[in-house]
Design an enzyme around this catalytic site. Sequence first.
Site, mmCIF file in Angstrom:
data_model
loop_
_atom_site.group_PDB
_atom_site.id
_atom_site.type_symbol
_atom_site.label_atom_id
_atom_site.label_comp_id
_atom_site.label_asym_id
_atom_site.label_seq_id
_atom_site.Cartn_x
_atom_site.Cartn_y
_atom_site.Cartn_z
ATOM 1 N N HIS A 47 0.832 -1.206 0.000
ATOM 2 C CA HIS A 47 0.000 0.000 0.000
ATOM 3 C C HIS A 47 0.861 1.249 0.000
ATOM 4 O O HIS A 47 0.565 2.227 -0.662
ATOM 5 C CB HIS A 47 -0.892 0.010 1.244
ATOM 6 N N CYS A 84 -1.534 -2.154 -25.687
ATOM 7 C CA CYS A 84 -1.552 -1.754 -24.272
ATOM 8 C C CYS A 84 -0.422 -2.377 -23.468
ATOM 9 O O CYS A 84 -0.407 -2.293 -22.250
ATOM 10 C CB CYS A 84 -2.910 -2.071 -23.644
#
Length: 531
Positions: free
Chosen positions: A182, A490
């Site tokens: 995180h 992509c």
Amino acid sequence: MPQTVERRGRPASPGLAAGPLVRLEAPRQIRTTSGDPASEQAALTAAVAEAVDAIRTLADATGGDAADILEFQVAMLEDEALTGPAYERVAAGTDAAAAWSATLAEQIAGYEAAEDDYFRARAADLRDLRDEVLRRLAGEDELALPEAAVLTGEDVTPTRFLSVDWSRGGGIALSAGSPSSHVAMLARSRGVPMVVGLGELDLSGHEAAIVDAYSGRVILSPADDHWSAYETARAAEAKRAGEEATAAHRPATTAGGERIAVMINVAEPEELDGIDPAICDGIGLVRTEFLFHRGGIPDEETQYRAYRRILEWAAPRPVVLRTLDAGGDKPIAGLTIDDESNPFLGTRGIRLCLARPDVFRVQLRALARAAVHGNARIMLPMVTVPEEIDRAAEQLDAVVAELTAEGVPHARPPLGIMVEVPAVAVVPELFRRAAFFSIGSNDLTQYTTASARDIAAVSGLNDAGHPAVIALIGRVVAAARALGIDVSLCGDMGGDPAHIPALIAAGLRSVSVAPPQVGRAKLAIATAVTP
Ligand code: PEP
Ligand code: MG
């Protein structure tokens, strides 16, 4: 002054930083126990409640992706499954700090032992909660940081990260840590340079450090020539960043004035916070599997909300939502098959979705419902034979019929495919039933060169610039044009200035890149010559 030490780790958030070293340590003060279980129980309850309050306040003040992370921490602290064993230990006579440390140590060990990178990274959240509560039990004050501090230690906790004023500069250099933690996500979205995995660091005597989070190099006690090289690199970085930011806000055109669409790749809606939609022509890839890494398989409502947020952010620009691409290097506990001898050649992408209609249908329902909120397209990963498109279309039609019968608002987006398996790139015309093609150069390269994308020893062979890969891309683009099918790319090469000229020469007029690469890609496009 100690000798200069240079170490190499993994870049987790790009950038350059330099400044005084600040060691991140576990709580420094030791709490003296009262010896009375009832008082210990009360002290632990109060410390947990104070930590919850403090994290909530921080969440309210920060908002966005950070708030989600902090809410997740609050939810963990309020979960009896986490706190219960600590209270039981206190009731049995252990003091509050020892009980809390032992309980959290068990939980942390569980997460650290997880095979999945995502779950391992969650151990950092638990260390954060352990320390927040221990600090409160010990009555310890917050650490005051000097300007541009380089935080160093084993890992850094999200709350500690968010309590730092990064506008004053600084960076992070960790002996452990993970690019998927995180904190790494937060660092990337706030532009805080971060290097992880430096290994055991002997910091004795070192007072300052330079962090090069482009290459992963960290220099402790830099010598004069390191400082001057740093200043030069900083000046070049600032100039480049200015040029890229200006370029990002302009439409991309080649030297000959031909317009190239530049879209962005994202994994989670939080990544869009702070990005101006005007920098891109849409979202060319949503890697939805990352929603599935958050802990279990998300239900329809959770998925619907995430897809809707992304579509609303981009509207009216197109958004290509790729169906779950689990497997290979992206295992998902309880979903992907564990002991495959070669997971990259196994049950991944659309193969797994077709094998698990229970999971696939939930995702298709969420996608069809979200589609009314923007310009959605659905993309299938790892397609190898045309029948896979038919089978996926049948499932999509079935959920559309279901939603119609239930009277739930929905739309049926066009269904396109990733072109990332050579079996498709060699004969793209057989896949004309796809509404669009998007070339996945990462997998196309590994399958064409027979060199895995995650094995460092063969990284030299895993070259997207290999003439065979470029030839396949040219073939796909030509076939798509002849068939009147939209084609984009992509994979990572779309954002790499080294490959952009070849892509444009191959006829490609649309790429989708990581958000920080938009400006760089547009600058490279501006100098490319169209045939
Ligand atoms: C690719 O393979 O190029 C691609 C874009 O998909 P992923 O990197 O998610 O496999
Ligand atoms: Mg791929």
